[in-house]
Design an enzyme around this catalytic site. Structure first.
Site, short mmCIF file in Angstrom:
data_model
loop_
_atom_site.label_atom_id
_atom_site.label_comp_id
_atom_site.label_asym_id
_atom_site.label_seq_id
_atom_site.Cartn_x
_atom_site.Cartn_y
_atom_site.Cartn_z
N HIS A 159 0.93 -1.14 0.01
CA HIS A 159 0.01 0.11 0.01
C HIS A 159 0.91 1.37 -0.15
O HIS A 159 0.41 2.25 -0.39
CB HIS A 159 -1.04 -0.20 1.19
CG HIS A 159 -2.30 0.84 0.97
ND1 HIS A 159 -2.42 1.74 -0.13
CD2 HIS A 159 -3.19 0.95 1.71
CE1 HIS A 159 -3.33 2.21 0.08
NE2 HIS A 159 -3.83 1.84 1.29
N ASP A 378 -9.58 -9.60 -17.40
CA ASP A 378 -9.46 -10.96 -18.23
C ASP A 378 -7.89 -11.07 -18.61
O ASP A 378 -7.38 -10.31 -19.35
CB ASP A 378 -10.41 -10.60 -19.45
CG ASP A 378 -10.24 -11.90 -20.50
OD1 ASP A 378 -9.74 -12.86 -20.09
OD2 ASP A 378 -11.02 -11.70 -21.26
#
Length: 440
Positions: A159, A378
C-alpha cells in the site's frame, strides 16, 4: 467451508523484470501521500470458472501469467524493488509467484464463500515460506487450480505505492500483456507525478490512516444488496431530498445506521460516531491528475453523527453528500498548492481535533470499489465470476463492490458481539442477503 478446502503448493518463483531498470531510475521517491500510507499489503482475489471451450492447460496459463508479469514489472519497475524509508530501491529483486492446487471445485467454494478459506488457502501471504523468502517483495501473486479446472488469481501489493487506482492501471497492463497485446495497455501511466505534485517531507510518526481502537475479536461478513433493494432505498431518500442519491450513499447510510444500533445494543447507550470515506483525488484535484497516475491519490473525509436522529437514512445521506461537496471544494482542489503539505497537515489537525472532541467516538472506515471494472479483469480465459478482498487487520471497516445486476456487495468487519446484532437487524434482513451463493 474453511475446514473442507486445502491447497497444495506446487512451486514458488521469483519473477524479475524482463529488462533491468536503468541506473538513473534505481531510487524511486515516494510522494507525501505515499509516506503517509501504511506499510501493509492489500489483497484482491479473482475467481475464474472453467469453460468447455477453453482448453488451455493450467501450466500454460501459469507461464503466461509469469511472462506477462515480468513484462509488467519492467514498466512498473518500483514494484520489483524493495522499500527503503522514503524511497524504493529499484534493484529488480522482483515479485514472487506461487502456484498451488486444490481438489475442491470452484462451485464447492462459491456455494458459500468464506473469508477464512480465502486468507488461508488462496492469498500469497498465506504461505509463510514465501513470505520469509520474498525478502520484502512489493508484489506477490498466487495462481491456484481447482479440481474442476477453474482457477483463482490472488494479488498482494504494498500500500506504500499502490492504491485502488494504481492497482487497476497495473492490472490493465498485466492482463493486456497476458492476452498477447491484442488490446493496448494504458500508455499514459505516470510513475513520477505523485512525488512531483506532493514532494516527500520529514513527518516522523505520522500517518494518514484513521486509527480505530482494536476490537478484542472481530469478524467479517459479506452482504449483497440487489439492484431492486437499492432502488427501494433510493426511493426512501427521494421522499425527503430533491437530489437523487447514489447507490453507495444509500447502502453506506443503512450500514452505518445498523452498525450503530448494534453498538448501542452492546454498550447500552448511543455514542457519537464518525464515518471516514476514502476519496480518489485524481479527478477531484484542480487541475485533475490522470486516472492512470501511479501511487497513492486517496484521502479520507469524515461525516459525523452526534445524535441518534442524525443516523436516520435521509439525514445520513444528506450529511454524506454535503461532506463530500465540502471536501472537494474546500480541500481536494487545494491539494496541489504548495506541494499539498499545508493542506495535508490541515486535514490531519482537523481530524485529530474532531476525534479528541468526542470521548469514546465510534469510528468506521469505508472504501468504495464500485464503478471500478474489477469484474472485467481478463487474463485471456474470460472474466472472473467473483472477486474479493480480505481484511484481517482492523475492525469497523466497510468495502463496497459492484454486483453484476447493478446492486452492491458489502464486505464488513465488526466486533463479534456487535456483528451478531448487526446481521439480525430488521433493516439489514429486509434489504440485504447474508453471503448468498455465487452462481457460475
Amino acid at each position: 467451508m474453511s475446514g473442507k478446502i486445502r491447497t497444495e503448493i506446487i512451486s514458488r518463483k521469483c519473477i524479475k523484470p524482463t529488462s533491468p531498470t536503468p541506473p538513473h531510475l534505481n531510487s524511486f521517491k515516494l510522494s507525501l501521500l505515499d509516506q503517509l500510507s501504511p506499510n501493509i499489503h492489500g489483497n484482491i482475489t479473482f475467481f475464474y470458472p472453467y469453460t468447455a471451450g477453453n482448453t488451455t492447460h493450467f501450466c500454460f496459463k501459469s507461464q503466461l501469467l509469469q511472462n506477462s508479469l515480468s513484462e509488467t514489472l519492467t514498466r512498473f519497475y518500483p514494484l520489483a524493488g524493495r522499500l527503503r524509508d522514503a524511497t524504493i530501491d529499484c534493484n529488480d529483486d522482483g515479485a514472487f509467484f506461487i502456484e498451488s492446487r486444490t481438489d475442491a471445485t470452484l462451485s464447492d467454494f462459491l456455494g458459500k464463500p468464506d473469508f477464512d478459506t480465502v486468507e488461508q488457502n488462496f492469498l500469497p501471504t498465506a504461505d509463510n515460506e514465501t513470505v520469509e523468502s520474498s525478502n520484502g517483495a512489493m508484489f506477490l501473486a498466487r495462481f491456484t487450480l481447482f479440481g474442476c479446472g477453474g482457477t483463482a488469481v490472488s494479488l498482494c501489493l504494498n500500500h506504500k505505492i499502490v492504491d485502488l487506482g494504481t492497482l487497476l492501471t497495473v492490472l490493465q497492463s498485466w492482463t493486456a500483456a497476458c492476452r498477447g497485446g491484442v488490446e493496448q495497455s494504458p500508455n499514459d501511466a505516470d510513475l513520477n507525478l505523485g512525488a512531483s505534485l506532493f514532494p516527500p517531507r520529514e513527518i516522523p510518526g505520522m500517518s494518514a490512516s484513521v486509527n480505530i481502537p482494536a476490537a478484542e475479536k472481530f469478524t467479517a461478513r459479506r452482504f449483497v444488496f440487489s439492484a431492486s433493494n437499492v432502488g427501494e432505498l433510493k426511493r426512501r431518500v427521494l421522499h425527503s431530498h430533491q437530489f437523487h442519491p447514489s447507490r453507495v450513499e444509500v447502502v453506506l447510510a443503512l450500514i452505518w445506521r445498523c452498525a450503530m444500533c448494534a453498538t448501542r445494543a452492546k454498550t447500552g447507550s448511543f455514542k457519537p460516531s464518525a464515518l471516514f470515506q476514502a476519496v480518489n483525488l485524481r479527478s477531484r484535484m484542480e487541475p485533475p491528475a490522470p486516472e492512470t497516475t501511479i501511487g497513492n491519490f486517496v484521502w479520507p473525509f469524515a461525516v459525523t453523527a452526534e445524535k441518534e436522529e442524525e443516523l436516520e437514512l435521509h439525514c445520513a445521506v444528506r450529511r454524506m453528500r454535503e461532506g463530500m461537496k465540502e471536501f472537494v471544494e474546500m480541500g481536494a482542489k487545494g491539494l496541489r498548492e504548495g506541494g499539498g503539505f499545508e493542506a495535508v497537515m490541515g486535514f490531519l489537525k482537523k481530524r485529530g481535533e474532531m476525534l479528541k472532541k468526542e470521548e469514546g467516538i465510534v469510528v468506521y472506515k469505508c472504501s468504495s470499489w464500485c464503478r471500478y471494472p474489477l469484474l472485467e479483469v481478463d487474463f485471456g480465459w474470460g472474466k472472473p465470476v467473483w472477486r474479493t478482498s480480505v481484511n484481517r487487520i482492523v475492525s469497523n471497516t466497510i468495502a463496497l463492490m459492484d454486483v453484476e445486476d447493478g446492486g452492491v456487495e458489502a464486505l464488513i468487519t465488526l466486533d463479534e458481539q456487535e456483528m451478531d446484532v448487526f446481521e439480525q437487524h430488521h433493516e439489514m434482513l429486509h434489504y440485504a442477503v447474508l453471503n448468498p451463493s455465487i452462481l457460475i
